[in-house]
Design a protein around this motif. Structure first.
Motif, PDB file in Angstrom:
ATOM      1  N   VAL A  76       0.849  -1.191   0.000  1.00 25.17           N
ATOM      2  CA  VAL A  76       0.000   0.000   0.000  1.00 25.17           C
ATOM      3  C   VAL A  76       0.889   1.247   0.000  1.00 25.17           C
ATOM      4  CG1 VAL A  76      -1.706   1.356   1.289  1.00 25.17           C
ATOM      5  CG2 VAL A  76      -1.894  -1.144   1.207  1.00 25.17           C
ATOM      6  N   VAL A  77       0.597   2.157  -0.898  1.00 21.31           N
ATOM      7  CA  VAL A  77       1.258   3.462  -0.943  1.00 21.31           C
ATOM      8  C   VAL A  77       0.169   4.513  -1.035  1.00 21.31           C
ATOM      9  CG1 VAL A  77       2.838   4.973  -2.205  1.00 21.31           C
ATOM     10  CG2 VAL A  77       3.272   2.508  -2.127  1.00 21.31           C
ATOM     11  N   PHE A  78       0.276   5.572  -0.228  1.00 20.90           N
ATOM     12  CA  PHE A  78      -0.676   6.664  -0.379  1.00 20.90           C
ATOM     13  C   PHE A  78       0.058   7.933  -0.775  1.00 20.90           C
ATOM     14  CE2 PHE A  78       0.535   7.594   4.018  1.00 20.90           C
ATOM     15  CZ  PHE A  78       0.548   8.992   4.031  1.00 20.90           C
ATOM     16  N   VAL A  79      -0.671   8.825  -1.420  1.00 18.01           N
ATOM     17  CA  VAL A  79      -0.099  10.079  -1.902  1.00 18.01           C
ATOM     18  C   VAL A  79      -1.008  11.223  -1.488  1.00 18.01           C
ATOM     19  CG1 VAL A  79       0.681  11.380  -3.925  1.00 18.01           C
ATOM     20  CG2 VAL A  79       0.878   8.875  -3.891  1.00 18.01           C
ATOM     21  N   GLY A  80      -0.424  12.253  -0.884  1.00 18.55           N
ATOM     22  CA  GLY A  80      -1.163  13.460  -0.546  1.00 18.55           C
ATOM     23  C   GLY A  80      -0.603  14.631  -1.334  1.00 18.55           C
TER      24      GLY A  80
ATOM     25  N   ASN B 144      -4.875   2.597   6.912  1.00 15.20           N
ATOM     26  CA  ASN B 144      -5.053   1.331   7.613  1.00 15.20           C
ATOM     27  C   ASN B 144      -4.268   1.461   8.924  1.00 15.20           C
ATOM     28  OD1 ASN B 144      -2.299   0.743   7.057  1.00 15.20           O
ATOM     29  ND2 ASN B 144      -2.853  -0.242   5.118  1.00 15.20           N
ATOM     30  N   LYS B 145      -4.118   0.382   9.638  1.00 14.66           N
ATOM     31  CA  LYS B 145      -3.442   0.452  10.940  1.00 14.66           C
ATOM     32  C   LYS B 145      -1.922   0.332  10.845  1.00 14.66           C
ATOM     33  CE  LYS B 145      -7.311  -1.005  13.837  1.00 14.66           C
ATOM     34  NZ  LYS B 145      -7.783  -1.934  14.894  1.00 14.66           N
ATOM     35  N   SER B 146      -1.414   0.247   9.612  1.00 15.81           N
ATOM     36  CA  SER B 146       0.030   0.126   9.432  1.00 15.81           C
ATOM     37  C   SER B 146       0.733   1.443   9.753  1.00 15.81           C
ATOM     38  CB  SER B 146       0.346  -0.273   7.984  1.00 15.81           C
ATOM     39  OG  SER B 146      -0.209  -1.535   7.674  1.00 15.81           O
ATOM     40  N   ASN B 147       2.050   1.357   9.884  1.00 16.54           N
ATOM     41  CA  ASN B 147       2.877   2.547  10.031  1.00 16.54           C
ATOM     42  C   ASN B 147       3.406   2.955   8.651  1.00 16.54           C
ATOM     43  OD1 ASN B 147       2.903   2.889  12.980  1.00 16.54           O
ATOM     44  ND2 ASN B 147       3.933   0.902  12.963  1.00 16.54           N
TER      45      ASN B 147
ATOM     46  N   GLU C 199      -7.361   7.378  16.874  1.00 18.63           N
ATOM     47  CA  GLU C 199      -8.188   6.553  15.978  1.00 18.63           C
ATOM     48  C   GLU C 199      -7.383   5.977  14.812  1.00 18.63           C
ATOM     49  OE1 GLU C 199      -9.436   9.668  17.116  1.00 18.63           O
ATOM     50  OE2 GLU C 199     -10.410   8.424  18.661  1.00 18.63           O
ATOM     51  N   HIS C 200      -6.069   6.039  14.911  1.00 19.30           N
ATOM     52  CA  HIS C 200      -5.150   5.528  13.888  1.00 19.30           C
ATOM     53  C   HIS C 200      -5.178   6.349  12.596  1.00 19.30           C
ATOM     54  CE1 HIS C 200      -4.149   1.930  16.211  1.00 19.30           C
ATOM     55  NE2 HIS C 200      -5.429   1.800  16.467  1.00 19.30           N
ATOM     56  N   ASN C 201      -5.714   7.572  12.663  1.00 17.94           N
ATOM     57  CA  ASN C 201      -5.628   8.465  11.516  1.00 17.94           C
ATOM     58  C   ASN C 201      -4.213   9.019  11.403  1.00 17.94           C
ATOM     59  OD1 ASN C 201      -8.470   8.464  10.730  1.00 17.94           O
ATOM     60  ND2 ASN C 201      -8.812   9.612  12.627  1.00 17.94           N
ATOM     61  N   LEU C 202      -3.711   9.055  10.188  1.00 19.39           N
ATOM     62  CA  LEU C 202      -2.395   9.644   9.964  1.00 19.39           C
ATOM     63  C   LEU C 202      -2.518  11.164   9.987  1.00 19.39           C
ATOM     64  CD1 LEU C 202      -1.245   7.380   7.020  1.00 19.39           C
ATOM     65  CD2 LEU C 202      -0.366   7.309   9.349  1.00 19.39           C
ATOM     66  N   ILE C 203      -1.621  11.815  10.682  1.00 19.16           N
ATOM     67  CA  ILE C 203      -1.610  13.277  10.766  1.00 19.16           C
ATOM     68  C   ILE C 203      -0.632  13.788   9.718  1.00 19.16           C
ATOM     69  CG2 ILE C 203      -1.202  15.263  12.252  1.00 19.16           C
ATOM     70  CD1 ILE C 203      -1.725  13.376  14.648  1.00 19.16           C
ATOM     71  N   LEU C 204      -1.170  14.385   8.659  1.00 14.75           N
ATOM     72  CA  LEU C 204      -0.340  14.825   7.535  1.00 14.75           C
ATOM     73  C   LEU C 204      -0.160  16.336   7.566  1.00 14.75           C
ATOM     74  CD1 LEU C 204      -1.897  12.685   4.652  1.00 14.75           C
ATOM     75  CD2 LEU C 204      -0.053  12.080   6.239  1.00 14.75           C
TER      76      LEU C 204
ATOM     77  N   ILE D 182       4.397  11.166   0.055  1.00  6.25           N
ATOM     78  CA  ILE D 182       4.251   9.815  -0.482  1.00  6.25           C
ATOM     79  C   ILE D 182       4.501   8.853   0.678  1.00  6.25           C
ATOM     80  CG2 ILE D 182       5.057   8.093  -2.134  1.00  6.25           C
ATOM     81  CD1 ILE D 182       5.998  10.310  -3.941  1.00  6.25           C
ATOM     82  N   GLY D 183       3.456   8.227   1.155  1.00  7.90           N
ATOM     83  CA  GLY D 183       3.551   7.362   2.310  1.00  7.90           C
ATOM     84  C   GLY D 183       3.683   5.901   1.924  1.00  7.90           C
ATOM     85  N   VAL D 184       4.722   5.259   2.450  1.00  8.02           N
ATOM     86  CA  VAL D 184       4.923   3.833   2.190  1.00  8.02           C
ATOM     87  C   VAL D 184       4.908   3.086   3.519  1.00  8.02           C
ATOM     88  CG1 VAL D 184       6.224   4.242   0.073  1.00  8.02           C
ATOM     89  CG2 VAL D 184       7.446   4.021   2.222  1.00  8.02           C
TER      90      VAL D 184
END
Length: 204
Positions: A122-126, A141-144, A184-189, A198-200
């Motif tokens: 999983v990779v996310f992009v903001g 998700n709950k990953s780091n 709540e396991h939300n990522l703080i960007l 780019i989150g990996v």
């Protein structure tokens, strides 16, 4: 039409540092969105100009510098960023083959966050296209995750794939590089203006 030959009052000046930064943001989107990216020759060197024939100016080569016009020079910072973002794309198959899912989009903030997923990767992009820094929280998700764009301990290497030299990255990270989460396991960007994350996934 912005052909200077047609008498248009077109400003064919060299882009500013901020405008080159925006071109990097466009490149981040291009290399992380769905589809096969295309680079028009000279973009990676920072060549600028108006419409045809200026869009087909001679290529700039570092080995041939200095040129008659002192502004004509390879933009090394931009060139190295092209190498880096292409290597990042090559390293994470999700950016090439992955499904696309929109996670967050806000026209007022001018921010979009999307996820690319392939097999177990999983990779996310903001993307923050606004003129101000933006702070948002999203659930992936709950990953780091780490922001691979900002990892300092990174090398670009090459390997042969299908008889072609392909660049990829090798990197090391520490706990301080892991993106913080709320309860709540939300990522703080925290995304700077005209820039991206780019989150990996990583194992903490």
């Amino acid at each position: 039409n912005n052909r200077m030959q047609d008498g248009n009052n077109f400003d064919e000046r060299k882009p500013t540092a901020e405008e080159y930064r925006i071109s990097k943001l466009i490149l981040i989107f291009q290399m992380t969105f769905v589809g096969a990216p295309m680079i028009y020759y000279g973009d990676e060197s920072g060549i600028w100009g108006s419409d045809d024939p200026s869009c087909r100016k001679p290529m700039l080569w570092k080995e041939l510098e200095p040129y008659d016009n002192p502004q004509d020079a390879v933009n090394i910072d931009l060139y190295e960023f092209y190498k880096k973002i292409i290597a990042i794309r090559n390293t994470f198959p999700a950016l090439i083959y992955g499904n696309f899912e929109k996670i967050f989009a806000d026209d007022y903030l001018d921010v979009i966050v999307y996820k690319r997923e392939f097999k177990d990767e999983v990779v996310f992009v903001g993307i923050n296209n606004s003129n101000r820094d933006q702070n948002i929280s999203v659930y992936i998700n709950k990953s780091n995750f780490i922001n691979i764009l900002e990892i300092k301990d990174m090398n670009i290497n090459s390997k042969i794939i299908n008889s072609m030299h392909t660049n990829y990255i090798e990197y090391k990270y520490s706990d301080k590089d892991v993106i913080k989460k709320d309860k709540e396991h939300n990522l703080i960007l925290n995304i700077p203006k005209k820039w991206a994350v780019i989150g990996v996934e990583v194992k903490k």
